[in-house]
Enzyme design. Structure first.
Site, PDB file in Angstrom:
ATOM      1  N   ASP A 360     -22.391  68.745  32.604  1.00 10.23           N
ATOM      2  CA  ASP A 360     -23.680  68.620  33.277  1.00 10.23           C
ATOM      3  C   ASP A 360     -23.929  69.818  34.201  1.00 10.23           C
ATOM      4  OD1 ASP A 360     -22.639  66.157  32.438  1.00 10.23           O
ATOM      5  OD2 ASP A 360     -23.798  64.996  33.889  1.00 10.23           O
ATOM      6  N   GLU A 490     -23.097  60.843  22.077  1.00  2.70           N
ATOM      7  CA  GLU A 490     -21.828  60.094  22.065  1.00  2.70           C
ATOM      8  C   GLU A 490     -21.914  58.805  21.249  1.00  2.70           C
ATOM      9  OE1 GLU A 490     -21.097  59.756  26.237  1.00  2.70           O
ATOM     10  OE2 GLU A 490     -20.162  61.727  26.365  1.00  2.70           O
TER      11      GLU A 490
HETATM   12  C1  BGC Z   1     -23.468  61.576  28.929  1.00  3.93           C
HETATM   13  C2  BGC Z   1     -22.701  62.872  29.067  1.00  3.93           C
HETATM   14  C3  BGC Z   1     -22.610  63.233  30.521  1.00  3.93           C
HETATM   15  C4  BGC Z   1     -22.049  62.077  31.361  1.00  3.93           C
HETATM   16  C5  BGC Z   1     -22.090  62.357  32.850  1.00  3.93           C
HETATM   17  C6  BGC Z   1     -22.797  60.500  29.762  1.00  3.93           C
HETATM   18  O1  BGC Z   1     -23.509  59.319  29.668  1.00  3.93           O
HETATM   19  O2  BGC Z   1     -23.496  61.180  27.584  1.00  3.93           O
HETATM   20  O3  BGC Z   1     -23.351  63.890  28.344  1.00  3.93           O
HETATM   21  O4  BGC Z   1     -21.811  64.363  30.677  1.00  3.93           O
HETATM   22  O5  BGC Z   1     -22.794  60.911  31.126  1.00  3.93           O
HETATM   23  O6  BGC Z   1     -23.397  62.570  33.286  1.00  3.93           O
END
Ligand code: BGC
Length: 757
Positions: A360, A490
């Site tokens: 992020d 994801e």
């Molecule tokens: C997202 C990731 C992110 C993380 C922290 C997750 O829900 O899929 O891309 O790095 O949250 O913000």
């Protein structure tokens, strides 16, 4: 659309009623921070209702032993927990023998909180009927100084509105703290020493295992209604609670004020042997200055921040409040003064996600800090990763990579991986690409050509070495493939040839090769030195070029489309529009198995690539991919709508861009996901800024030059923003008839709607 219980105001966040069910949400929303420390907006007086107490210190964490069902080789030993620290804000008051407690009184007659984002000061006022004869009013002002990172200030005024009030004031530091988020309910702190003097109280604590020393200090003074200081407090100690206590009597109509200073002396910055001297110095200085001067210095610090980063929207106060809230919170979380710190997804507002650094930072936060701060701030974000390169190399070695290949962690505090789901820890490797891209992005935006030779090149080479070892040649496909990965989406795990990851890897190999050649030509001595340090062999370049040239990308057999991964078209391709709204978000209603087999996309994946590499593709290509992937996207990560807002804006789709912008800008204020009580979505707030500046404002760097191509949402009369591009502050005003771009630098070329400004 969900509506907030908070009032709309361009500069303030306002709550006007006391609702015990909203206390935890408001504790998140009204959180305070100053880059060095932060705290949820817990009440100073006792509160027996539902609350989530939280005070956090930048960089201080506990390595909580990993908890997994089935251990896999390569898993990290611990998960770094953002650590709840001893609290210094408590001011418990007994009035005529009864504790002042909003959860335990006859009636709360009035209640109001206000967070003034312009001045950074949080106020809370309430009136309570304690018993039929006694009514008191309280007005509290609180801030964490943006000038002095270790100092917080509370001004607590209490008035006897009806009847008299015999007060017993207990202003304390409390070492009895636990984390909400804990794997084994281990104690995280060991308190070592208490120190009580006339001037201050101090609790010296050390984190277990990580051995961070922290001095929690405080001091309270009491003033009568005329501002006269009343005699000093008496000190009481009870285990690891140190109190300053005092009694005071108020006749009806009289008031008194408790002025409390406190905060943390962080062992990362001060030797623990000097904590007492430092507490003395902090309290002496703060007392000399007093509340008004400290508040004024704090206000001035915020004025400077706003001068460089404010976005002004005319005609839409909801949107105005939303964007300012995001900018405010980002500045509370990170100020870029300390390269050991970073920006956690929840900042100082909660514990979920642990760690402090995810991809992020590079993919979302860096653009915000690059454009709204001096270059040194963004450079520190990059330096953070440079300083952790050794650990990233060790992390890759642990997984079987060699020759200086680096895999940066998915989640980290100190450079070590602490995430422990194999499909993410080992497979969500696109994070490495975001770190490499950030180096390129930083140089192109700030014009700082020193960073790559000084530090960036080593990171780029280590990441390229990782890609070169992570791919393999498929004799069937006659191309290099990357197997077993998880992309940004994801909701797909362990896929082969995630297009976004392959594309990043290809770009990274080529970019690194070009930077090596540049160094060889322009700084041969420096390069010579690096070849030894990095054990560089020239044939590595040949291999990288070969891999980049023969990288495999999954494609649609009949349409001109890149596929998210191999086999994506085998799915039953039903769109999000066909989903039962009662089953949304799907991650709360569906089994993981069902999610994985579905076509639904958690957040931008292929489109994340189209965002990063916007100038590699035509508008038609973007449109085709946007129209194919967006309908499958459930936006169940807060990082998703902002990327879609930017891409919709690039396509000239004003309404769609605005709709996505709204979804991201008021995510926490309107509590879209009913989870704000856990903390705020700090990193996605940077995405909101991006969706205004890069999305609606159309700001992009193309061929080393700044382009601005704005659109104005229908409900806005005009908006203005500023960006610091290569050391020049550029002010942009967008109205329905024109775009006004102003800056002072005759050598800088800026294009607005394709024309030189
Ligand atoms: C997202 C990731 C992110 C993380 C922290 C997750 O829900 O899929 O891309 O790095 O949250 O913000």
């Amino acid at each position: 659309m969900k509506k907030s219980y908070l009032k709309i105001d361009p500069w303030k966040i306002i709550e006007t009623d006391f609702d015990p069910k909203k206390v935890k949400s408001s504790e998140s929303i009204f959180s305070l921070g100053n880059g060095a420390m932060g705290q949820r907006a817990n009440f100073e007086e006792s509160y027996t209702g539902a609350t989530f107490q939280g005070s956090y210190i930048g960089g201080v964490y506990y390595p909580d032993k990993t908890k997994v069902g089935w251990w896999k080789n390569g898993y990290p030993e611990y998960f770094a927990k953002v650590l709840n620290a001893p609290s210094w804000i408590g001011i418990h008051i007994r009035i005529n023998g009864q504790p002042l407690d909003l959860n335990n009184c006859l009636e709360v007659i009035h209640f109001r909180r206000e967070l003034d984002m312009k001045t950074g000061i949080y106020t809370r006022s309430f009136q309570v009927q304690l018993d039929p004869k006694t009514k008191v009013g309280v007005e509290v002002k609180r801030f964490l100084s943006m000038e002095e990172g270790a100092l917080g200030v509370i001004n607590y005024q209490l008035t006897a509105l009806e009847g008299t009030a015999d007060l017993y004031i207990d202003s304390f530091i409390d070492g009895h703290i636990t984390n909400q988020d804990s794997n084994w309910d281990d104690p995280f702190w060991e308190h070592q020493k208490k120190c009580c003097t006339e001037k201050y109280i101090l609790l010296h604590s050390q984190t277990l295992k990580t051995k961070f020393d922290v001095g929690t200090y405080a001091n309270s003074q009491l003033f009568d209604g005329k501002g006269q200081k009343l005699g000093s407090f008496e000190t009481l100690e009870n285990d690891y609670r140190i109190s300053q206590v005092k009694t005071h009597y108020l006749k009806e109509g009289e008031h008194c004020t408790i002025l409390k200073f406190g905060g943390y002396i962080n062992g990362m910055n001060h030797k623990s042997a000097n904590f007492e001297g430092k507490a003395h110095e902090l309290i002496t200085k703060a007392t000399e200055k007093g509340f008004d001067q400290l508040a004024e210095e704090h206000r001035l610090a915020w004025e400077n921040i706003w001068n460089q980063s404010d976005i002004v929207i005319q005609g839409d106060d909801e949107a105005q409040q939303g964007i300012r809230f995001n900018i405010f919170q980002l500045n509370q979380t990170y100020n870029g003064r300390d390269a050991r710190l970073n920006i956690g997804p929840k900042g100082f507002t909660g514990e979920k996600y642990g760690g402090s650094t995810y991809w992020d930072t590079e993919a979302y936060c860096l653009p915000f800090y690059m454009a709204t701060k001096d270059q040194a701030v963004a450079r520190n974000l990059l330096k953070y990763r440079y300083d952790q390169l050794g650990k990233a190399i060790q992390n890759a070695e642990k997984l079987g990579f060699s020759n200086g290949a680096a895999l940066y962690p998915m989640v980290t505090m100190n450079g070590e991986e602490c995430h422990n789901e194999w499909e993410i820890t080992f497979e969500e490797i696109h994070r490495n690409g975001a770190i490499a891209f950030a180096i390129y992005n930083y140089e192109r935006f700030t014009g700082d050509t020193q960073y790559i030779p000084e530090m960036g090149i080593e990171v780029l080479i280590a990441i390229s070495r990782f890609w070169a070892q992570r791919v393999n040649f498929s004799t069937l496909k006659k191309a290099y493939v990357m197997l077993g990965v998880t992309g940004p989406n994801e909701y797909e795990n362990n896929v082969n040839n995630n297009w976004y990851t392959n594309y990043l890897a290809q770009w990274c190999l080529r970019f690194t090769a070009s930077q090596i050649q540049k160094l060889q030509n322009e700084l041969p001595d420096l390069w010579e030195g690096l070849t030894d340090k990095l054990n560089w062999k020239e044939d590595e370049l040949e291999l990288w070029n070969e891999i980049a040239d023969q990288m495999y990308f999954p494609k649609h057999p009949t349409q001109e489309l890149f596929l998210q991964q191999d086999g994506f078209l085998d799915k039953t391709l039903t769109s999000v529009a066909e989903l039962n709204t009662e089953e949304r978000p799907i991650n709360q209603y569906w089994s993981w198995d069902r999610i994985l087999r579905s076509p639904y996309i958690k957040q931008a994946d292929v489109l994340q690539g189209f965002y990063l590499f916007g100038d590699h593709f035509t508008k038609e290509e973007l449109e085709r991919h946007f129209d194919f992937y967006e309908p499958f996207t459930v936006h169940e990560s807060s990082l998703s709508p902002c990327i879609h807002a930017i891409l919709a804006a690039r396509l000239g789709r004003k309404d769609q861009a605005y709709a996505f912008y709204l979804q991201t800008s008021r995510l926490d204020l309107d509590d879209y996901n009913s989870e704000v009580e856990e903390g705020l979505h700090i990193t996605s707030m940077a995405g909101t800024w991006m969706s205004v500046v890069e999305g609606l404002g159309g700001v992009r760097v193309i061929n080393d030059e700044l382009h601005i191509d704005p659109i104005l949402p229908n409900s806005w009369k005009e908006y203005r923003f500023k960006i610091n591009f290569r050391g020049t502050l550029i002010e942009v005003l967008v109205t329905d008839s024109q775009t006004d771009v102003r800056y002072k630098n005759a050598d800088l070329k800026v294009y607005c709607k394709g024309k030189l400004v």
